[in-house]
Design a protein around this motif. Structure first.
Motif, PDB file in Angstrom:
ATOM      1  N   GLN A  60       0.809  -1.217   0.000  1.00 11.54           N
ATOM      2  CA  GLN A  60       0.000   0.000   0.000  1.00 11.54           C
ATOM      3  C   GLN A  60       0.840   1.264   0.000  1.00 11.54           C
ATOM      4  OE1 GLN A  60       0.106  -2.340   2.358  1.00 11.54           O
ATOM      5  NE2 GLN A  60      -0.117  -1.515   4.439  1.00 11.54           N
ATOM      6  N   THR A  94       2.338   2.524  -9.759  1.00 12.00           N
ATOM      7  CA  THR A  94       1.486   2.222 -10.912  1.00 12.00           C
ATOM      8  C   THR A  94       0.793   3.460 -11.474  1.00 12.00           C
ATOM      9  OG1 THR A  94      -0.317   1.612  -9.403  1.00 12.00           O
ATOM     10  CG2 THR A  94       1.111  -0.158 -10.201  1.00 12.00           C
ATOM     11  N   ALA A  95       0.615   4.476 -10.636  1.00  8.73           N
ATOM     12  CA  ALA A  95      -0.075   5.686 -11.097  1.00  8.73           C
ATOM     13  C   ALA A  95       0.866   6.734 -11.677  1.00  8.73           C
ATOM     14  CB  ALA A  95      -0.862   6.304  -9.937  1.00  8.73           C
ATOM     15  N   GLU A 154      -7.876  -3.180  -8.929  1.00  9.83           N
ATOM     16  CA  GLU A 154      -7.575  -1.795  -8.552  1.00  9.83           C
ATOM     17  C   GLU A 154      -6.539  -1.200  -9.506  1.00  9.83           C
ATOM     18  OE1 GLU A 154      -6.305  -1.876  -4.520  1.00  9.83           O
ATOM     19  OE2 GLU A 154      -8.279  -2.424  -3.707  1.00  9.83           O
ATOM     20  N   ILE A 155      -5.495  -1.977  -9.793  1.00 15.20           N
ATOM     21  CA  ILE A 155      -4.455  -1.487 -10.697  1.00 15.20           C
ATOM     22  C   ILE A 155      -5.029  -1.256 -12.088  1.00 15.20           C
ATOM     23  CG2 ILE A 155      -2.331  -2.161 -11.891  1.00 15.20           C
ATOM     24  CD1 ILE A 155      -1.473  -3.536  -9.276  1.00 15.20           C
ATOM     25  N   PRO A 206       0.589   2.003  -5.185  1.00 17.79           N
ATOM     26  CA  PRO A 206      -0.177   3.084  -5.815  1.00 17.79           C
ATOM     27  C   PRO A 206       0.672   4.175  -6.447  1.00 17.79           C
ATOM     28  CG  PRO A 206      -1.204   2.430  -3.760  1.00 17.79           C
ATOM     29  CD  PRO A 206       0.103   1.711  -3.816  1.00 17.79           C
ATOM     30  N   LYS A 238      -7.140   1.992 -12.282  1.00 22.40           N
ATOM     31  CA  LYS A 238      -6.367   3.234 -12.288  1.00 22.40           C
ATOM     32  C   LYS A 238      -5.530   3.359 -13.559  1.00 22.40           C
ATOM     33  CE  LYS A 238      -6.246   3.385  -7.249  1.00 22.40           C
ATOM     34  NZ  LYS A 238      -5.420   3.213  -6.025  1.00 22.40           N
ATOM     35  N   VAL A 282      -6.450  -6.767  -5.921  1.00 24.29           N
ATOM     36  CA  VAL A 282      -5.467  -5.721  -6.209  1.00 24.29           C
ATOM     37  C   VAL A 282      -5.321  -5.521  -7.712  1.00 24.29           C
ATOM     38  CG1 VAL A 282      -3.048  -5.030  -5.931  1.00 24.29           C
ATOM     39  CG2 VAL A 282      -4.257  -6.118  -4.034  1.00 24.29           C
TER      40      VAL A 282
END
Length: 487
Positions: free
Chosen positions: A211, A218-219, A237-238, A215, A241, A234
């Motif tokens: 965590q 990957t962002a 989530e990836i 983020p 985004k 997960v």
């Protein structure tokens, strides 16, 4: 570079330099539960520095001929092989494995690395005829740029190889986020690559909790491709985004893999492979077998033998042991909760179901567990537990067996045990998975073969194999127009 490896303090490795952090946590041995090293937590600042280093170094690496990149990766494989016992001891300790199993994983990582090193001589494009005169058409592969790679803990050395080697041979620079439970092997292998000649800025590792690192990694706007192996939750989530930024992403996620036993199966062989599928590596494979679908004519015979085999497994990390620990206490407690939930829903625990005590009480050991009576839509049947827990189902026909195998949110692997060629071939066509196996285990992919699944098991990409080149390169069309009259 390996001379500076510190087995007691695992730090991020950015542009060839170890980066300390004021925030640390203990890395625990899954076997004993005792601290074996300190993990220095990276975060957004370390991610920013690592991506900047990767971006600055990537063009020169891409401009290095692919054949030369392959020669450097060959040298890295030679170095890993020469010091295989050293790496294997690290893997065995941090992942809780017998040394023999860790040696096998080290060998597998070298095989994978050599395969991709050879691809430096074969980064094929295509030439095609044009529909117009005096026009030539071709495609070439070009690197994506900066690759963000997130690896799982279950087989740390091969997981490193599956992602890092194809990304590098394609000319990308790498920022790797290893699993926080197995960071030592990633640090060691990254240093081996740099020592062998991979430029320091091309091979970066950011250590830390998921965590904290995931983020911002990957962002980040300068990440061009993401490869993630881990949970479906997960992965979603990836993907969400990354999709907003239209980033290229490869997801290798979970599995709830079916193991079908037909009424004409060799029961002794089926039990052997069922045990390996469910319990080797403590069931910590996305390709582990966790749903055992057995025809009623051989159900009692198979189940009795399977339970006896499960009860006979020796737990521990010696080379004569067959059941290791799961990676951490949180995972162990999740499995124990899932078993209690299944019991509360009316399922019957045939063997296991409890934490192992005695001399192994300090470690994260779960008994080899087999459960019958869980409905196909229950939590136990539809949730990847990633541990030594198998559910058993009774069916009356081949058609019912395949239908139940396909009745899953996942679609990664599956196997059938039968002596019928017709059943075997029909199974391979009708099973809705990325991998289908006949008369063996649910696992066993090789480094030159593509691996991946359907639905909740991934987003359709494949790694490793030559198919991974599609993940880590972009295709460019080139058109050449000539004018013969100007000769």
């Amino acid at each position: 570079m390996l001379d500076t490896f510190d087995p007691q303090n695992v730090k991020s490795l950015i542009n060839g330099e170890a980066v300390s952090s004021q925030t640390t946590s203990d890395i625990l041995s899954p076997h004993s539960g005792k601290a074996i090293a300190k993990l220095h937590h990276g975060g957004a600042d370390e991610v920013e520095k690592a991506i900047a280093a990767a971006k600055a170094a990537q063009k020169a690496w891409a401009d290095t001929p692919a054949v030369q990149r392959g020669q450097i990766l060959h040298a890295a494989c030679n170095l890993i092989e020469a010091r295989a016992e050293e790496l294997s001891k690290i893997v065995a300790e941090e992942a809780g494995k017998p040394l023999s199993a860790a040696m096998g994983e080290t060998t597998g990582s070298v095989m994978c690395g050599r395969f991709y090193a050879g691809e430096g001589q074969r980064l094929f494009g295509r030439t095609m005829p044009s529909g117009a005169p005096n026009k030539s058409c071709m495609t070439v592969r070009q690197p994506c740029g900066v690759a963000a790679l997130i690896a799982a803990a279950n087989t740390p050395a091969p997981n490193f190889a599956w992602k890092v080697f194809p990304a590098l041979i394609c000319g990308n620079a790498v920022v790797l986020k290893p699993a926080e439970d197995t960071p030592l092997s990633a640090d060691w292998m990254a240093r081996a690559l740099i020592e062998a000649g991979v430029p320091a800025g091309v091979m970066n590792v950011v250590q830390g909790l998921g965590q904290e690192v995931g983020p911002p990694l990957t962002a980040h706007k300068d990440v061009d491709v993401i490869s993630f192996t881990g949970s479906t939750r997960v992965g979603r989530e990836i993907a969400g985004k990354a999709g907003a930024d239209l980033k290229k992403v490869s997801l290798e996620l979970g599995g709830k893999n079916a193991f079908i036993v037909c009424d004409d199966a060799d029961i002794e062989k089926a039990v052997h492979w069922a045990s390996l599928s469910a319990f080797s590596n403590a069931g910590q494979r996305c390709a582990s077998g966790s749903r055992f679908i057995v025809m009623d004519a051989v159900y009692d015979k198979f189940v009795d033998a399977f339970v006896a085999k499960a009860n006979s497994l020796k737990a521990g990390v010696g080379d004569d042991c067959e059941l290791g620990p799961v990676i951490n206490e949180r995972q162990l407690n999740n499995m124990l909760s899932a078993i209690e939930r299944a019991k509360g829903e009316g399922a019957k625990v045939l063997c296991g179901g409890e934490r192992i005590g005695g001399d192994l009480a300090g470690g994260f050991y779960l008994q080899a567990t087999l459960i019958e009576g869980s409905p196909a839509d229950s939590h136990l049947s539809t949730t990847e537990l990633f541990g030594p827990v198998g559910a058993i189902y009774k069916v009356s026909s081949f058609e019912e067996a395949v239908a139940l195998a396909n009745d899953s949110p996942y679609g990664l692997t599956g196997t059938i045990h039968t002596t019928s060629w017709d059943r075997a071939w029909t199974f391979t066509k009708e099973l809705s998975t990325g991998v289908a196996v006949v008369n063996a285990g649910t696992f066993g992919s090789e480094p030159h073969m593509p691996f991946g699944g359907l639905r909740a098991s991934g987003n359709g990409t494949r790694e490793p194999g030559t198919e991974a080149l599609d993940v880590y390169t972009e295709l460019k069309d080139i058109y050449l127009i000539t004018e013969p009259g100007r000769l």
